[in-house]
Design an enzyme around this catalytic site. Structure first.
Site, PDB file in Angstrom:
ATOM      1  N   SER A  75      -9.342   1.623   3.178  1.00 37.35           N
ATOM      2  CA  SER A  75      -8.474   2.459   2.372  1.00 37.35           C
ATOM      3  C   SER A  75      -7.426   1.660   1.580  1.00 37.35           C
ATOM      4  CB  SER A  75      -7.729   3.452   3.277  1.00 37.35           C
ATOM      5  OG  SER A  75      -6.968   2.770   4.271  1.00 37.35           O
TER       6      SER A  75
ATOM      7  N   LYS B   2       0.850  -1.196   0.000  1.00 41.48           N
ATOM      8  CA  LYS B   2       0.000   0.000   0.000  1.00 41.48           C
ATOM      9  C   LYS B   2       0.883   1.244   0.000  1.00 41.48           C
ATOM     10  CE  LYS B   2      -3.796   1.882   2.891  1.00 41.48           C
ATOM     11  NZ  LYS B   2      -4.599   1.574   4.108  1.00 41.48           N
TER      12      LYS B   2
ATOM     13  N   SER C  20     -10.046  -1.012   7.105  1.00 40.83           N
ATOM     14  CA  SER C  20      -9.352  -0.928   5.819  1.00 40.83           C
ATOM     15  C   SER C  20      -8.621  -2.184   5.385  1.00 40.83           C
ATOM     16  CB  SER C  20      -8.362   0.240   5.844  1.00 40.83           C
ATOM     17  OG  SER C  20      -9.037   1.460   6.032  1.00 40.83           O
TER      18      SER C  20
END
Length: 462
Positions: A160, A90, A184
């Site tokens: 996210s 990420k 997330s």
């Protein structure tokens, strides 16, 4: 399995379907790290035009690293489980020499000068970093990327950790790093039909990861199976001198074992009462399958402090996020997206008294939640209140995951079905602080008696 969609024709039969299977191929010298890399780069080339999971792909760096790993294949039997395994991170994980932009104009063009601790660990084990994956702005709820769901790109992959979940769902990486401050990890896992173990708070270092909220952030990894999740946990977890929150928990590797004499509490509480009926039915069907293998089920409610703790989570997250971004926000507020501008402005107005009281509420809630595990080994809820929503303007609700992130207890999200509209359904289990082993034990059993985790999205069936 569900009769919908003729699932048996959709199962992943690739020799590289999982980390464990790929490791067997490497150990047998049937594939080299360079050949494995070429295979996954070809998948990315074929699929990411539709999904848009990758923010930055380091093809040349990965090829050079793979060639180095090729030279160590003679000692493959002595190499760690993640040696040669392609993965993504990420875009809030610092990666030396690569862009780390956090999904924000604030860090546009930023190149990291150091690695996050978990990146260093993976590099030391010979895991193969492919590149960076998309995120909402600074891992908050607003400003989602243009990433689509692995099962239907017109739907959100969640957030996210949007790109991380979509990349594993579309089989473009064998695992991908993400984070969770509310939902997330668990929500995107459910939306993309993959597995994620969110470890106990402090099990895995957050050093070198852009924070959303210091006292709530958890690092984790998306995988296809529970077995793979255990392998990754064993690689990433343990005390780190760069992260004080990891110092109180000893390194405790997970075992792959046969144990299922557990009692699961089916959560019954108004907070979880309004979810999609199709999701609820799939979760109960999954638990019935386990009950047929000797797992005991009982109904259970949540602590009296539950509602107050949910409000406290929001206060803490907003105050800590605003504290981290304060200086940049006050100097250049318009570089932040509209959602985060409002979120930070509100966070800066939270008083020290309100923040401290919220932390006290959280402490009481953690104590009361822990008492539930005197009667059951784990809790079960749906992983999400809805299927992945249509459109990419929002990432769906983290509501069903947030209460357990708030408590810092370990959770496991895993696929338990596919809806009539062809979208994955996820279930969430919650265990006592430090008891990831129980989650893995039961998850391994469930994935031995079902094959939802092996179902391929339509994009991957060509």
């Amino acid at each position: 399995m569900n009769a919908i969609l003729g699932m048996k024709t959709m199962l992943d039969t690739s020799p590289f379907a999982t980390i464990a299977a790929t490791r067997r191929q490497l150990a047998a010298r049937k594939v080299s790290p360079s050949e494995l890399l070429s295979h996954f780069l070809a998948r990315i080339e074929q699929r990411d035009g539709d999904i848009k999971a990758w923010r930055y792909l380091d093809k040349e760096g990965a090829r050079q690293r793979a060639l180095e790993l090729d030279q160590h294949m003679g000692a493959i039997a002595c190499k760690p489980a993640l040696f040669g395994i392609p993965y993504g991170a990420k875009d809030i994980f610092h990666t030396r020499g690569l862009p780390t932009e956090g999904g924000s104009k604030v860090l546009e063009g930023n190149i990291s000068s150091e690695n996050a601790s978990v990146i260093d660990k993976l590099d030391g084990m010979g895991a193969l970093l492919l590149g960076k994956l998309t995120t909402t702005e600074f891992a908050n709820l607003g400003t989602p990327p243009k990433t689509g769901n692995a099962w239907n790109p017109a739907h959100t992959p969640g957030g996210s950790s949007s790109g991380s979940a979509a990349a594993v769902g579309a089989r473009m990486a064998l695992m991908a790093l993400g984070t969770q401050t509310a939902g997330s990890l668990s929500r995107p896992a459910a939306f993309n039909g993959v597995t994620v173990l969110k470890a106990t708070y402090g099990r895995i270092s957050k050093a070198g990861v852009i924070p959303a909220s210091w006292s709530l952030d958890h690092v984790g990894a998306f995988t296809t199976t529970v077995e793979d999740a255990a392998l990754v946990f064993n690689a990433l977890s343990g005390p780190d001198p760069r992260d004080d929150t990891t110092q109180s928990l000893p390194y405790t590797p997970l075992q792959l074992r046969e144990k299922h004499d557990y009692t699961v509490g089916i959560v019954e509480h108004p907070y979880y009462a309004g979810g999609d009926a199709e999701i609820g039915a799939a979760c109960l069907q999954a638990m019935d399958a386990l009950a047929g293998r000797g797992v005991k089920l009982k109904r259970i409610t949540l602590p009296d402090s539950f509602d107050d703790a949910c409000r406290a989570h929001h206060i803490v997250m907003q105050a800590e996020c605003a504290a981290y971004h304060r200086d940049t926000f006050l100097q250049t507020p318009t570089l932040f997206g509209a959602y985060l501008q409002e979120f930070l402005q509100q966070g800066l107005a939270i008083s020290a008294q309100a923040y401290i009281q919220a932390q006290q509420v959280r402490a009481r809630y953690r104590h009361e939640l822990a008492a539930l595990f005197d009667d059951v080994d784990m809790l079960m809820t749906p992983a999400t209140p809805t299927l992945a929503p249509h459109g990419l303007a929002a990432t769906g609700s983290p509501a069903y995951n947030m209460p357990f992130t708030n408590a810092g207890v370990p959770t496991l999200a895993l696929p338990v079905g596919i809806s009539a509209t062809g979208l994955p359904i996820g279930m969430q289990w919650v265990a006592r602080h430090g008891n990831e082993q129980a989650l893995v034990d039961l998850g391994m059993l469930y994935q031995q008696i079902t094959d939802w985790h092996a179902c391929l999205p339509p994009l991957c069936q060509a």
